[in-house]
Design a protein around this motif. Structure first.
Motif, PDB file in Angstrom:
ATOM      1  N   ILE A 116     -31.688  -7.792   8.538  1.00  0.00           N
ATOM      2  CA  ILE A 116     -31.792  -7.152   9.849  1.00  0.00           C
ATOM      3  C   ILE A 116     -32.121  -8.175  10.931  1.00  0.00           C
ATOM      4  CG2 ILE A 116     -33.224  -5.562  11.210  1.00  0.00           C
ATOM      5  CD1 ILE A 116     -33.071  -3.698   8.794  1.00  0.00           C
ATOM      6  N   ALA A 117     -33.032  -9.090  10.642  1.00  0.00           N
ATOM      7  CA  ALA A 117     -33.379 -10.130  11.617  1.00  0.00           C
ATOM      8  C   ALA A 117     -32.166 -11.007  11.922  1.00  0.00           C
ATOM      9  CB  ALA A 117     -34.525 -10.982  11.086  1.00  0.00           C
ATOM     10  N   THR A 118     -31.378 -11.296  10.891  1.00  0.00           N
ATOM     11  CA  THR A 118     -30.209 -12.167  11.064  1.00  0.00           C
ATOM     12  C   THR A 118     -29.114 -11.487  11.871  1.00  0.00           C
ATOM     13  OG1 THR A 118     -30.727 -13.227   8.947  1.00  0.00           O
ATOM     14  CG2 THR A 118     -28.534 -13.604   9.854  1.00  0.00           C
ATOM     15  N   ILE A 119     -28.836 -10.224  11.572  1.00  0.00           N
ATOM     16  CA  ILE A 119     -27.773  -9.552  12.324  1.00  0.00           C
ATOM     17  C   ILE A 119     -28.219  -9.259  13.760  1.00  0.00           C
ATOM     18  CG2 ILE A 119     -26.606  -8.602  10.300  1.00  0.00           C
ATOM     19  CD1 ILE A 119     -27.836  -5.881  10.918  1.00  0.00           C
ATOM     20  N   ALA A 120     -29.520  -9.022  13.943  1.00  0.00           N
ATOM     21  CA  ALA A 120     -30.029  -8.782  15.303  1.00  0.00           C
ATOM     22  C   ALA A 120     -29.885 -10.035  16.164  1.00  0.00           C
ATOM     23  CB  ALA A 120     -31.490  -8.353  15.247  1.00  0.00           C
ATOM     24  N   ALA A 121     -30.038 -11.198  15.534  1.00  0.00           N
ATOM     25  CA  ALA A 121     -29.944 -12.458  16.266  1.00  0.00           C
ATOM     26  C   ALA A 121     -28.512 -12.986  16.339  1.00  0.00           C
ATOM     27  CB  ALA A 121     -30.830 -13.510  15.596  1.00  0.00           C
TER      28      ALA A 121
ATOM     29  N   VAL B  99     -20.740  -8.424   7.137  1.00  0.00           N
ATOM     30  CA  VAL B  99     -21.863  -9.249   6.697  1.00  0.00           C
ATOM     31  C   VAL B  99     -22.096  -8.951   5.219  1.00  0.00           C
ATOM     32  CG1 VAL B  99     -24.347  -9.666   6.874  1.00  0.00           C
ATOM     33  CG2 VAL B  99     -22.973  -9.418   8.946  1.00  0.00           C
ATOM     34  N   ALA B 100     -22.048  -9.983   4.381  1.00  0.00           N
ATOM     35  CA  ALA B 100     -22.261  -9.814   2.943  1.00  0.00           C
ATOM     36  C   ALA B 100     -23.726 -10.050   2.597  1.00  0.00           C
ATOM     37  CB  ALA B 100     -21.371 -10.769   2.163  1.00  0.00           C
ATOM     38  N   VAL B 101     -24.260  -9.177   1.755  1.00  0.00           N
ATOM     39  CA  VAL B 101     -25.645  -9.280   1.303  1.00  0.00           C
ATOM     40  C   VAL B 101     -25.677 -10.101   0.012  1.00  0.00           C
ATOM     41  CG1 VAL B 101     -27.655  -7.990   0.497  1.00  0.00           C
ATOM     42  CG2 VAL B 101     -26.261  -7.080   2.367  1.00  0.00           C
ATOM     43  N   ASP B 102     -26.223 -11.284   0.066  1.00  0.00           N
ATOM     44  CA  ASP B 102     -26.371 -12.256  -1.031  1.00  0.00           C
ATOM     45  C   ASP B 102     -25.068 -12.975  -1.378  1.00  0.00           C
ATOM     46  OD1 ASP B 102     -28.233 -13.656  -2.476  1.00  0.00           O
ATOM     47  OD2 ASP B 102     -28.188 -12.337  -4.205  1.00  0.00           O
TER      48      ASP B 102
ATOM     49  N   LEU C   8     -12.989 -12.182  -8.483  1.00  0.00           N
ATOM     50  CA  LEU C   8     -12.921 -11.317  -9.663  1.00  0.00           C
ATOM     51  C   LEU C   8     -12.123 -10.059  -9.329  1.00  0.00           C
ATOM     52  CD1 LEU C   8     -16.645 -11.779 -10.766  1.00  0.00           C
ATOM     53  CD2 LEU C   8     -14.618 -12.837 -11.792  1.00  0.00           C
ATOM     54  N   GLY C   9     -10.820 -10.171  -9.436  1.00  0.00           N
ATOM     55  CA  GLY C   9      -9.927  -9.056  -9.121  1.00  0.00           C
ATOM     56  C   GLY C   9      -9.637  -8.978  -7.643  1.00  0.00           C
ATOM     57  N   SER C  10     -10.643  -8.646  -6.847  1.00  0.00           N
ATOM     58  CA  SER C  10     -10.548  -8.651  -5.384  1.00  0.00           C
ATOM     59  C   SER C  10     -11.946  -8.912  -4.846  1.00  0.00           C
ATOM     60  CB  SER C  10      -9.988  -7.325  -4.849  1.00  0.00           C
ATOM     61  OG  SER C  10     -10.745  -6.233  -5.318  1.00  0.00           O
ATOM     62  N   ALA C  11     -12.007  -9.443  -3.637  1.00  0.00           N
ATOM     63  CA  ALA C  11     -13.328  -9.798  -3.091  1.00  0.00           C
ATOM     64  C   ALA C  11     -13.367  -9.569  -1.589  1.00  0.00           C
ATOM     65  CB  ALA C  11     -13.663 -11.260  -3.396  1.00  0.00           C
ATOM     66  N   ILE C  12     -14.531  -9.169  -1.114  1.00  0.00           N
ATOM     67  CA  ILE C  12     -14.768  -8.959   0.309  1.00  0.00           C
ATOM     68  C   ILE C  12     -14.578 -10.266   1.078  1.00  0.00           C
ATOM     69  CG2 ILE C  12     -16.639  -8.553   1.995  1.00  0.00           C
ATOM     70  CD1 ILE C  12     -15.683  -5.932   0.865  1.00  0.00           C
ATOM     71  N   ARG C  13     -13.975 -10.173   2.244  1.00  0.00           N
ATOM     72  CA  ARG C  13     -13.867 -11.313   3.161  1.00  0.00           C
ATOM     73  C   ARG C  13     -14.921 -11.136   4.249  1.00  0.00           C
ATOM     74  NH1 ARG C  13      -8.921 -10.634   4.501  1.00  0.00           N
ATOM     75  NH2 ARG C  13      -9.284  -9.663   6.525  1.00  0.00           N
ATOM     76  N   ALA C  14     -15.973 -11.920   4.176  1.00  0.00           N
ATOM     77  CA  ALA C  14     -17.113 -11.770   5.092  1.00  0.00           C
ATOM     78  C   ALA C  14     -17.022 -12.745   6.262  1.00  0.00           C
ATOM     79  CB  ALA C  14     -18.412 -11.988   4.336  1.00  0.00           C
ATOM     80  N   ASN C  15     -17.568 -12.320   7.393  1.00  0.00           N
ATOM     81  CA  ASN C  15     -17.749 -13.229   8.528  1.00  0.00           C
ATOM     82  C   ASN C  15     -19.013 -14.052   8.350  1.00  0.00           C
ATOM     83  OD1 ASN C  15     -16.431 -10.555   9.577  1.00  0.00           O
ATOM     84  ND2 ASN C  15     -15.707 -12.176  10.937  1.00  0.00           N
ATOM     85  N   THR C  16     -20.027 -13.388   7.763  1.00  0.00           N
ATOM     86  CA  THR C  16     -21.323 -14.029   7.505  1.00  0.00           C
ATOM     87  C   THR C  16     -21.819 -13.588   6.148  1.00  0.00           C
ATOM     88  OG1 THR C  16     -21.889 -14.037   9.868  1.00  0.00           O
ATOM     89  CG2 THR C  16     -23.711 -14.274   8.312  1.00  0.00           C
ATOM     90  N   THR C  17     -22.362 -14.527   5.379  1.00  0.00           N
ATOM     91  CA  THR C  17     -23.012 -14.206   4.106  1.00  0.00           C
ATOM     92  C   THR C  17     -24.478 -14.605   4.208  1.00  0.00           C
ATOM     93  OG1 THR C  17     -20.973 -14.559   2.832  1.00  0.00           O
ATOM     94  CG2 THR C  17     -23.065 -14.677   1.622  1.00  0.00           C
TER      95      THR C  17
ATOM     96  N   VAL D 237     -22.518 -19.146   6.031  1.00  0.00           N
ATOM     97  CA  VAL D 237     -23.528 -18.856   4.999  1.00  0.00           C
ATOM     98  C   VAL D 237     -24.922 -19.191   5.530  1.00  0.00           C
ATOM     99  CG1 VAL D 237     -24.339 -19.372   2.668  1.00  0.00           C
ATOM    100  CG2 VAL D 237     -21.878 -19.301   3.148  1.00  0.00           C
ATOM    101  N   ILE D 238     -25.819 -18.214   5.415  1.00  0.00           N
ATOM    102  CA  ILE D 238     -27.207 -18.374   5.860  1.00  0.00           C
ATOM    103  C   ILE D 238     -28.122 -18.123   4.657  1.00  0.00           C
ATOM    104  CG2 ILE D 238     -29.015 -17.468   7.381  1.00  0.00           C
ATOM    105  CD1 ILE D 238     -26.690 -16.557   9.254  1.00  0.00           C
ATOM    106  N   VAL D 239     -28.997 -19.083   4.342  1.00  0.00           N
ATOM    107  CA  VAL D 239     -29.927 -18.939   3.226  1.00  0.00           C
ATOM    108  C   VAL D 239     -31.279 -18.473   3.769  1.00  0.00           C
ATOM    109  CG1 VAL D 239     -31.053 -20.088   1.281  1.00  0.00           C
ATOM    110  CG2 VAL D 239     -28.750 -20.796   1.987  1.00  0.00           C
TER     111      VAL D 239
END
Length: 211
Positions: free
Chosen positions: A38-43, A152-155, A168-177, A199-201
């Motif tokens: 939430i902090a990351t998407i808010a910023a 936004v991908a979680v993890d 693995l078969g098909s995968a989400i295309r994220a703007n931010t992970t 990618v943000i750790v």
């Protein structure tokens, strides 16, 4: 010296160590994970007018449900698309789902059009996925990608192997992970460059054993 890049197996071992040996409750880690997203998407300048959280039945879906609750309590228009068999929910997922229902978070099992949402948060599969995504779940992944909405991908983007970076078969295309604890090898190799975006750790309190 702590690692900076880890495999899925290493991360799972660190998670287990933090919970079982250190004694950090898994619910606390899940709450920290949700708050960090939430902090990351808010910023991050995302449009939060209508947020859709796509949640699976495992702990990654539990993270998604916790995110949904926190957004809902901030007055944001959020809906959860819960995919998979509800009878197979992980313990943490079941707990988060029960809390969401008490707060009357909108939860459904189907979506007419993913383009109706200004942001999609992917919490379908986490780093434990080792088999190909098939059937209705694969269809959902493809429809999310085809919507061209910000994701936004979680993890980890769902469908990406956290160790090899293989799709693995098909995968989400994220703007931010937003990945937790440490950078996963699979976010840097294989097909990752086509799927992970920025990618943000985030440190949520999962630590490697000190040997």
């Amino acid at each position: 010296m702590e690692p900076t890049v880890v495999t899925a197996q290493q991360m799972q071992a660190y998670d287990k160590y933090t919970i079982e040996t250190i004694g950090m409750p898994s619910a606390v880690l899940m709450e920290r994970a949700a708050l960090s997203v939430i902090a990351t998407i808010a910023a991050g300048g995302f449009d939060l007018s209508r947020v859709l959280i796509v949640a699976g039945t495992g702990n990654n879906g539990g993270d998604g449900l916790a995110i949904a609750r926190l957004l809902h309590l901030k007055g944001i228009d959020v809906k959860v698309l819960l995919l998979g068999d509800e009878r197979k929910l992980s313990k943490a997922n079941k707990e988060q789902l029960a809390i969401c229902r008490k707060y009357q978070v909108k939860i459904g099992h189907s979506i007419k059009d993913f383009r109706d949402y200004t942001l999609i948060i992917d919490a379908l599969f986490g780093i434990g996925l080792t088999r190909d995504i098939t059937g209705k779940l694969s269809e959902a992944v493809k429809k999310i990608n085809a919507s061209n909405q910000p994701v936004v991908a979680v993890d980890i983007p769902s469908g990406l192997d956290a160790t090899t970076g293989k799709i693995l078969g098909s995968a989400i295309r994220a703007n931010t992970t937003i990945t937790f604890g440490y950078l996963k090898v699979g976010l840097t190799v294989g097909d990752a460059s086509k799927r992970v975006g920025k990618v943000i750790v985030k440190d949520i309190g999962i630590y490697a054993p000190e040997f």
